[in-house]
Scaffold this active site. Structure first.
Site, mmCIF file in Angstrom:
data_model
loop_
_atom_site.group_PDB
_atom_site.id
_atom_site.type_symbol
_atom_site.label_atom_id
_atom_site.label_comp_id
_atom_site.label_asym_id
_atom_site.label_seq_id
_atom_site.Cartn_x
_atom_site.Cartn_y
_atom_site.Cartn_z
ATOM 1 N NE ARG A 12 -2.325 -1.085 3.695
ATOM 2 C CZ ARG A 12 -2.701 -0.354 4.735
ATOM 3 N NH1 ARG A 12 -3.628 0.562 4.603
ATOM 4 N NH2 ARG A 12 -2.149 -0.527 5.910
ATOM 5 N N GLY A 13 0.270 2.365 -0.352
ATOM 6 C CA GLY A 13 0.924 3.668 -0.209
ATOM 7 C C GLY A 13 2.240 3.770 -0.968
ATOM 8 C CB ILE A 14 5.428 5.463 -0.040
ATOM 9 C CG1 ILE A 14 4.903 6.897 0.069
ATOM 10 C CG2 ILE A 14 6.863 5.465 -0.548
ATOM 11 C CD1 ILE A 14 5.658 7.764 1.085
ATOM 12 C CG ASN A 82 7.589 1.891 2.511
ATOM 13 O OD1 ASN A 82 7.586 3.104 2.317
ATOM 14 N ND2 ASN A 82 6.463 1.179 2.573
ATOM 15 C CB ILE A 85 2.349 2.469 12.230
ATOM 16 C CG1 ILE A 85 3.326 2.348 13.429
ATOM 17 C CG2 ILE A 85 2.192 1.135 11.528
ATOM 18 C CD1 ILE A 85 2.788 1.481 14.564
ATOM 19 C CD GLN A 141 3.643 17.987 12.274
ATOM 20 O OE1 GLN A 141 4.342 18.647 11.510
ATOM 21 N NE2 GLN A 141 2.474 18.434 12.730
ATOM 22 C CE1 TYR A 147 5.528 8.068 10.752
ATOM 23 C CE2 TYR A 147 6.577 10.205 10.458
ATOM 24 C CZ TYR A 147 6.048 9.036 9.923
ATOM 25 O OH TYR A 147 6.058 8.854 8.560
ATOM 26 C CE LYS A 151 8.968 6.983 9.350
ATOM 27 N NZ LYS A 151 9.207 5.906 8.368
HETATM 28 N N1 CAA Z 1 1.312 23.432 16.019
HETATM 29 C C1 CAA Z 1 0.855 24.022 17.150
HETATM 30 N N2 CAA Z 1 -0.310 23.690 17.709
HETATM 31 C C2 CAA Z 1 -1.047 22.754 17.117
HETATM 32 C C3 CAA Z 1 -0.626 22.100 15.930
HETATM 33 C C4 CAA Z 1 0.596 22.497 15.390
HETATM 34 N N3 CAA Z 1 1.059 21.923 14.276
HETATM 35 N N4 CAA Z 1 -1.566 21.198 15.596
HETATM 36 C C5 CAA Z 1 -2.517 21.279 16.519
HETATM 37 N N5 CAA Z 1 -2.227 22.218 17.432
HETATM 38 C C6 CAA Z 1 -2.998 22.640 18.596
HETATM 39 C C7 CAA Z 1 -4.446 22.889 18.219
HETATM 40 O O1 CAA Z 1 -4.612 24.198 17.735
HETATM 41 C C8 CAA Z 1 -5.130 22.673 19.551
HETATM 42 O O2 CAA Z 1 -4.944 23.805 20.342
HETATM 43 P P1 CAA Z 1 -6.089 24.338 21.329
HETATM 44 O O3 CAA Z 1 -6.309 23.244 22.322
HETATM 45 O O4 CAA Z 1 -5.520 25.592 21.922
HETATM 46 O O5 CAA Z 1 -7.287 24.557 20.444
HETATM 47 C C9 CAA Z 1 -4.311 21.526 20.100
HETATM 48 O O6 CAA Z 1 -3.057 21.571 19.502
HETATM 49 C C10 CAA Z 1 -4.894 20.199 19.705
HETATM 50 O O7 CAA Z 1 -5.450 19.717 20.812
HETATM 51 P P2 CAA Z 1 -6.534 18.550 20.713
HETATM 52 O O8 CAA Z 1 -6.893 18.186 22.079
HETATM 53 O O9 CAA Z 1 -7.628 18.918 19.751
HETATM 54 O O10 CAA Z 1 -5.656 17.423 20.017
HETATM 55 P P3 CAA Z 1 -6.098 15.974 19.709
HETATM 56 O O11 CAA Z 1 -5.810 15.115 20.874
HETATM 57 O O12 CAA Z 1 -7.469 15.929 19.154
HETATM 58 O O13 CAA Z 1 -5.054 15.634 18.575
HETATM 59 C C11 CAA Z 1 -3.963 15.834 16.460
HETATM 60 C C12 CAA Z 1 -5.192 16.152 17.289
HETATM 61 C C13 CAA Z 1 -3.578 14.367 16.610
HETATM 62 C C14 CAA Z 1 -2.823 16.695 16.907
HETATM 63 C C15 CAA Z 1 -4.382 16.157 15.021
HETATM 64 O O14 CAA Z 1 -4.516 17.536 14.911
HETATM 65 C C16 CAA Z 1 -3.410 15.655 13.979
HETATM 66 O O15 CAA Z 1 -3.481 14.520 13.567
HETATM 67 N N6 CAA Z 1 -2.515 16.538 13.534
HETATM 68 C C17 CAA Z 1 -1.622 16.204 12.440
HETATM 69 C C18 CAA Z 1 -0.307 15.701 12.918
HETATM 70 C C19 CAA Z 1 0.516 15.396 11.692
HETATM 71 O O16 CAA Z 1 0.869 16.264 10.906
HETATM 72 N N7 CAA Z 1 0.843 14.126 11.489
HETATM 73 C C20 CAA Z 1 1.526 13.724 10.320
HETATM 74 C C21 CAA Z 1 0.848 12.509 9.766
HETATM 75 S S1 CAA Z 1 1.419 12.102 8.133
HETATM 76 C C22 CAA Z 1 2.898 11.397 8.376
HETATM 77 O O17 CAA Z 1 3.363 11.213 9.453
HETATM 78 C C23 CAA Z 1 3.642 11.007 7.142
HETATM 79 C C24 CAA Z 1 4.928 11.713 7.040
HETATM 80 O O18 CAA Z 1 5.957 11.103 7.265
HETATM 81 C C25 CAA Z 1 4.944 13.105 6.601
#
Ligand code: CAA
Length: 240
Positions: A12-14, A82, A85, A141, A147, A151
């Site tokens: 799957r994916g990449i 590769n 999770i 991140q 993660y 990485k």
């Molecule tokens: N920087 C600063 N603050 C952030 C932020 C960021 N990047 N992202 C979220 N926040 C803050 C929100 O604004 C929120 O603040 P408030 O409480 O003041 O509103 C808080 O953090 C989030 O709190 P929650 O209680 O809502 O968080 P949650 O428990 O529901 O978690 C999360 C949400 C898991 C963080 C979700 O936002 C998420 O999945 N974010 C993406 C993370 C990401 O980029 N992952 C990469 C996945 S892809 C990958 O990994 C492949 C690769 O190699 C590139």
């Protein structure tokens, strides 16, 4: 005889794109997968690439799985680590299980797969180890302490092992994809994803094939002088 490449998380994916690109480049390819049998069966049906099921987080399963691939296809010349999770959570909410699962798969999995193959590659005086790390191992991140740590660890592993493999004809390199249009990135909340795309200078997510082409290069004889390096492919989101 064509060289044999094993791609973990290859159905799957990449990983699926890497398998296909390697097959098209003339390699005999084996795709490992851990869980999704339906996707694996569909993948084999569509591509003719054989799949093998085990978890890279389990060292003994890796030893057994590698033995099965080698009995079937011959000695493995190229390993693409590769499989990966995510278990994203802000650190104050991150559980020990979320930490452990990600480290076991994304970091120890790379050890578990490379270690059993290493002596064979040394004896044959040829090998290619290609580790798929991530932009988030380079820059960190939010919500990915687990993660990002794993990485980043993969990059340290790459640089250390490159030094050990060099005299034995084994190159060890990494690719750091940015945000690529896969299920993993699509699982990120839409609002967050849109804001991430806003941070990518080329203005779009990457395509899995754009990562696969980097892997094909690193696997090739043309890349024999490239070792310990990282190809960063992230649309300009982060420079290192
Ligand atoms: N920087 C600063 N603050 C952030 C932020 C960021 N990047 N992202 C979220 N926040 C803050 C929100 O604004 C929120 O603040 P408030 O409480 O003041 O509103 C808080 O953090 C989030 O709190 P929650 O209680 O809502 O968080 P949650 O428990 O529901 O978690 C999360 C949400 C898991 C963080 C979700 O936002 C998420 O999945 N974010 C993406 C993370 C990401 O980029 N992952 C990469 C996945 S892809 C990958 O990994 C492949 C690769 O190699 C590139």
């Amino acid at each position: 005889m064509s060289k044999v490449a094993l791609v973990t998380g290859g159905t799957r994916g990449i990983g699926a794109s890497i398998c296909l690109a390697m097959k098209n480049a003339g390699y005999t390819v084996a795709a490992n997968f851990a869980g999704n049998e339906e996707a694996a069966a569909r993948f084999t049906e569509e591509t003719g690439i054989k799949t093998f099921k085990w978890s890279v987080a389990d060292y003994d399963a890796c030893v057994a799985g590698i033995a099965q691939v080698e009995a079937d296809l011959g000695p493995i010349d190229i390993l693409v680590n590769n499989a990966g999770i995510t278990r994203d959570a802000p650190f104050h909410k991150m559980t020990r299980d979320q930490w452990k699962e990600v480290i076991d798969t994304n970091l120890s999995g790379v050890f578990n797969m490379t270690h059993p193959l290493w002596s064979g590659m040394r004896e044959r005086k040829f090998g290619r180890i290609i580790n798929i790390s991530s932009i988030n191992g380079q820059k960190g991140q939010f919500a990915q302490a687990n993660y990002s740590a794993a990485k980043a660890g993969d990059l340290g592993f790459t640089k250390a092992l490159a030094q050990e493999g060099a005299r034995a004809g084994i190159t060890v390199n990494a690719v750091c994809p940015g945000y690529i249009a896969t299920e993993m990135v699509m699982a990120v909340p839409e609002k967050v994803r849109e804001s991430i795309i806003g941070q990518i200078p080329v203005g779009r997510l990457g395509e899995p094939e754009e990562i696969a082409r980097c892997v094909v290069f690193l696997a090739s004889d043309d890349a024999g002088f490239v070792t310990g390096s990282t190809i960063t492919a992230n649309g300009g989101q982060y420079f290192i």
